[in-house]
Design a protein around this motif. Structure first.
Motif, PDB file in Angstrom:
ATOM      1  N   SER A  18      25.204  71.309  65.313  1.00  0.00           N
ATOM      2  CA  SER A  18      23.840  70.830  65.532  1.00  0.00           C
ATOM      3  C   SER A  18      22.967  71.825  66.295  1.00  0.00           C
ATOM      4  CB  SER A  18      23.877  69.503  66.307  1.00  0.00           C
ATOM      5  OG  SER A  18      24.472  69.696  67.590  1.00  0.00           O
ATOM      6  N   ILE A  19      23.451  73.045  66.474  1.00  0.00           N
ATOM      7  CA  ILE A  19      22.719  74.045  67.260  1.00  0.00           C
ATOM      8  C   ILE A  19      21.642  74.699  66.407  1.00  0.00           C
ATOM      9  CG2 ILE A  19      22.976  76.285  68.420  1.00  0.00           C
ATOM     10  CD1 ILE A  19      25.805  75.376  69.182  1.00  0.00           C
ATOM     11  N   ALA A  65      24.381  79.079  63.595  1.00  0.00           N
ATOM     12  CA  ALA A  65      22.982  79.141  64.025  1.00  0.00           C
ATOM     13  C   ALA A  65      22.602  80.607  64.217  1.00  0.00           C
ATOM     14  CB  ALA A  65      22.792  78.384  65.330  1.00  0.00           C
ATOM     15  N   PRO A  66      21.311  80.934  64.140  1.00  0.00           N
ATOM     16  CA  PRO A  66      20.882  82.303  64.458  1.00  0.00           C
ATOM     17  C   PRO A  66      21.363  82.686  65.862  1.00  0.00           C
ATOM     18  CG  PRO A  66      19.063  81.009  63.569  1.00  0.00           C
ATOM     19  CD  PRO A  66      20.186  80.049  63.811  1.00  0.00           C
ATOM     20  N   VAL A 114      17.686  72.686  69.766  1.00  0.00           N
ATOM     21  CA  VAL A 114      18.945  72.697  70.513  1.00  0.00           C
ATOM     22  C   VAL A 114      19.379  74.149  70.659  1.00  0.00           C
ATOM     23  CG1 VAL A 114      21.336  71.909  70.588  1.00  0.00           C
ATOM     24  CG2 VAL A 114      19.566  70.455  69.553  1.00  0.00           C
ATOM     25  N   ILE A 115      19.405  74.639  71.898  1.00  0.00           N
ATOM     26  CA  ILE A 115      19.705  76.043  72.166  1.00  0.00           C
ATOM     27  C   ILE A 115      21.012  76.125  72.950  1.00  0.00           C
ATOM     28  CG2 ILE A 115      18.830  78.216  73.066  1.00  0.00           C
ATOM     29  CD1 ILE A 115      17.059  76.852  70.892  1.00  0.00           C
ATOM     30  N   ALA A 116      21.880  77.049  72.544  1.00  0.00           N
ATOM     31  CA  ALA A 116      23.215  77.147  73.136  1.00  0.00           C
ATOM     32  C   ALA A 116      23.402  78.451  73.895  1.00  0.00           C
ATOM     33  CB  ALA A 116      24.291  77.033  72.059  1.00  0.00           C
ATOM     34  N   ALA A 117      24.159  78.343  74.963  1.00  0.00           N
ATOM     35  CA  ALA A 117      24.684  79.498  75.694  1.00  0.00           C
ATOM     36  C   ALA A 117      26.074  79.094  76.171  1.00  0.00           C
ATOM     37  CB  ALA A 117      23.779  79.885  76.861  1.00  0.00           C
ATOM     38  N   TYR A 118      26.796  80.019  76.792  1.00  0.00           N
ATOM     39  CA  TYR A 118      28.172  79.684  77.167  1.00  0.00           C
ATOM     40  C   TYR A 118      28.662  80.548  78.309  1.00  0.00           C
ATOM     41  CZ  TYR A 118      29.414  83.862  74.459  1.00  0.00           C
ATOM     42  OH  TYR A 118      29.511  85.153  73.984  1.00  0.00           O
ATOM     43  N   LEU A 166      19.583  71.702  75.846  1.00  0.00           N
ATOM     44  CA  LEU A 166      20.435  72.835  76.176  1.00  0.00           C
ATOM     45  C   LEU A 166      21.886  72.426  75.976  1.00  0.00           C
ATOM     46  CD1 LEU A 166      18.810  74.077  79.516  1.00  0.00           C
ATOM     47  CD2 LEU A 166      18.310  74.826  77.184  1.00  0.00           C
ATOM     48  N   ARG A 167      22.632  73.243  75.244  1.00  0.00           N
ATOM     49  CA  ARG A 167      24.074  73.055  75.119  1.00  0.00           C
ATOM     50  C   ARG A 167      24.731  74.231  75.833  1.00  0.00           C
ATOM     51  NH1 ARG A 167      26.061  70.189  70.877  1.00  0.00           N
ATOM     52  NH2 ARG A 167      28.014  70.306  72.063  1.00  0.00           N
ATOM     53  N   PHE A 168      25.587  73.923  76.784  1.00  0.00           N
ATOM     54  CA  PHE A 168      26.272  74.972  77.537  1.00  0.00           C
ATOM     55  C   PHE A 168      27.771  74.735  77.432  1.00  0.00           C
ATOM     56  CE2 PHE A 168      27.725  77.312  81.280  1.00  0.00           C
ATOM     57  CZ  PHE A 168      27.035  78.505  81.114  1.00  0.00           C
ATOM     58  N   PHE A 169      28.457  75.722  76.853  1.00  0.00           N
ATOM     59  CA  PHE A 169      29.875  75.574  76.561  1.00  0.00           C
ATOM     60  C   PHE A 169      30.720  76.361  77.558  1.00  0.00           C
ATOM     61  CE2 PHE A 169      27.786  74.842  72.490  1.00  0.00           C
ATOM     62  CZ  PHE A 169      28.420  73.691  72.051  1.00  0.00           C
ATOM     63  N   GLY A 170      31.856  75.788  77.895  1.00  0.00           N
ATOM     64  CA  GLY A 170      32.880  76.508  78.632  1.00  0.00           C
ATOM     65  C   GLY A 170      33.906  77.019  77.654  1.00  0.00           C
ATOM     66  N   GLU A 171      34.004  78.336  77.538  1.00  0.00           N
ATOM     67  CA  GLU A 171      34.822  78.961  76.500  1.00  0.00           C
ATOM     68  C   GLU A 171      36.001  79.709  77.137  1.00  0.00           C
ATOM     69  OE1 GLU A 171      34.295  78.129  73.609  1.00  0.00           O
ATOM     70  OE2 GLU A 171      32.179  77.962  73.121  1.00  0.00           O
ATOM     71  N   PRO A 172      37.153  79.057  77.291  1.00  0.00           N
ATOM     72  CA  PRO A 172      38.317  79.725  77.855  1.00  0.00           C
ATOM     73  C   PRO A 172      38.977  80.664  76.853  1.00  0.00           C
ATOM     74  CG  PRO A 172      38.909  77.519  77.178  1.00  0.00           C
ATOM     75  CD  PRO A 172      37.421  77.646  76.969  1.00  0.00           C
TER      76      PRO A 172
END
Length: 532
Positions: free
Chosen positions: A171-172, A415-416, A81-85, A146-152
């Motif tokens: 869980s990332i 997560a790293p 599970v890989i994250a970006a935002y 893929l986890r993609f977050f909206g970070e206001p």
């Protein structure tokens, strides 16, 4: 077309960015012109939710109790599970037209919001990277999520601490953080050891709830606020006493041996038409950026003492409302190396003839002789992370672990995480000359000037995601380092837990700058003047 030195998956991802560069440019223009300030990014968040839904992501809008946040997921079987935002908040007081002249966007005050960093391009570059990686996953049936977050509200350091506290990052397996360059030598490179520090943000609210008990009232008038009676000082007096005390004691809050900052903002309370009444409510916000949590707590103690003293002097009560508390960052060399390898493959951004012409037009507007090569050399070349670290440390004491502030640091403890920077359009200046703020803001909205940064960042993110999904030894090394640095991973002996409680309610109802629709039309909190 296969690109030399790239895996098949990366070739697909890089080709996707090349083929969609016009779409990325157009999308950035949408968000750049929305230019909505923190916690009021209604149009921007809705645009992302719609776009991600169209791209096959499952999207939770309003994640973490924040109306302008979101959490999007694309799954293609079991795998990492890989994250970006994305960030998309703009800054009040920086409204600027995308042109080679100073001026607000049409119909707005110059004090309306505009993109300074610019977060518009940050978010679209990250979105492009995620969509390019998704294309590679689908073409080659690469397993993973893929986890993609909206970070206001990054300017308030708000959403990432809230998401972290509420379990969205638990869980990332790895996270990638991108930001346009804002200081040298952090340009076309990845942070190494020195990451951003902690930040606390809170509001001090003063209320004059019993003005009638301040002094002797006029016996001949039943009205406690009679014009000939002694009037309670009220909330405004408390606020300005707090403001003055804090300015007076600022040099005593922390030692001079390390970098830190404290800034304030006065929130409006609607007292302007209240006649002779003492101000009932006044609020002031403080944000302090410090290397570590111990320093953050020391500043908090001083501010609380000042608030108590100010309230007592002005016949008020006081309370503290938390906006955010973010943790300092945590290095991960394995992740930094992985992302820098992909930054090298993407190549530093390069600015072409159209971008050069725009820069030269700005120089003429400012009365300068246009330069043949108007852009800083640093934004078109790479710098190794270890070398950038060495240069960054020259002005920091050896004992200072972290420097500056950003809330991407929240990902680091779940997560790293790698934090990388890509050069944005910045101009050379003649000796002794300083460009006004509007220049950087304008360059961020001119497509030929900002698009090269977006494309490089998107490719770097896409390539890094492909590596994390297809090369298990690289992800394993990053996770082993994370476990070592935290003393056993999440909950380990060196791990720092979220600084907000899990049931934290984001303070979305306070008087943050925003736009409203009335019979006069759509207006910002500072409306456009008739002559603008």
């Amino acid at each position: 077309m296969q690109q030399r030195g790239l895996s098949d998956a990366k070739s697909v991802a890089f080709d996707w960015v090349n083929e969609n560069r016009r779409a990325l440019s157009d999308w950035n223009q949408v968000i750049w012109h929305f230019a909505e300030p923190a916690l009021r990014e209604y149009k921007s968040a809705a645009w992302y939710v719609d776009r991600l839904s169209r791209e096959g992501f499952k999207v939770e809008a309003g994640s973490g109790g924040m109306p302008t946040a979101f959490s999007a997921t694309f799954e293609n079987g079991d795998g990492p599970v890989i994250a970006a935002y994305a960030e998309y908040d703009a800054v009040p007081g920086n409204c600027q037209v995308a042109a080679a002249r100073k001026g607000p966007r049409p119909g707005l005050s110059k004090y309306a919001a505009g993109h300074t960093d610019p977060h518009s391009a940050l978010g679209i570059a990250a979105l492009g990277g995620a969509l390019a990686a998704k294309a590679a996953m689908q073409r080659h049936n690469i397993k993973g999520t893929l986890r993609f977050f909206g970070e206001p509200a990054e300017k308030l350091r708000l959403s990432k601490p809230v998401h972290a506290a509420k379990g969205y990052y638990d869980s990332i397996d790895a996270a990638i953080s991108f930001h346009p360059t804002y200081m040298l030598p952090l340009c076309n490179t990845v942070r190494w050891d020195t990451h951003c520090g902690a930040a606390y943000v809170c509001i001090y609210s003063f209320e004059c709830v019993e003005p009638e008990y301040w002094g002797s009232a006029d016996a001949s008038s039943p009205i406690p606020a009679s014009h000939i009676s002694a009037r309670a000082p009220g909330a405004n007096d408390a606020l300005f006493t707090m403001f003055g005390l804090t300015k007076q004691l600022q040099s005593s809050m922390l030692p001079f041996t390390t970098g830190w900052s404290l800034s304030e903002a006065i929130l409006t309370a609607g007292q302007a038409t209240a006649d002779n009444l003492p101000a009932h409510v006044a609020q002031i916000q403080y944000i302090w950026r410090v290397p570590d949590l111990g320093m953050a707590e020391q500043v908090l103690r001083v501010l609380d003492n000042n608030a108590e003293a100010a309230a007592k002097a002005a016949h008020c009560s006081w309370r503290r409302i938390w906006v955010s508390r973010s943790r300092p960052g945590l290095a991960n060399h394995a992740m930094s190396k992985l992302v820098y390898d992909n930054l090298k493959r993407a190549g530093a951004p390069q600015w072409g003839d159209e971008a050069i012409a725009s820069a030269q037009a700005i120089q003429r507007e400012l009365g300068l002789e246009p330069m043949e090569k108007p852009y800083l050399e640093a934004i078109e070349r790479l710098i190794e992370p270890e070398e950038a670290e060495r240069l960054l440390r020259r002005n920091l004491p050896p004992s200072q672990v972290n420097s500056t502030s950003d809330d991407y640091t929240e990902f680091c403890w779940h997560a790293p995480t790698a934090r990388f920077y890509v050069g944005r359009p910045m101009l050379k200046a003649p000796r002794g000359f300083h460009y006004p703020d509007w220049v950087l803001n304008a360059l961020g909205g001119i497509p030929a000037c900002i698009d090269p940064m977006i494309e490089t960042a998107a490719k770097t993110i896409a390539g890094s995601i492909c590596d994390l999904l297809t090369r298990p030894e690289l992800l394993a090394a990053a996770k082993a380092e994370f476990a070592e640095r935290t003393g056993g991973g999440i909950g380990g002996s060196n791990w720092i837990s979220p600084q907000l409680p899990k049931d934290f309610r984001p303070p979305i109802d306070y008087r943050w700058p925003e736009y409203v629709t009335t019979s006069r039309g759509e207006e910002w909190w500072i409306p456009a003047a008739a002559d603008e």
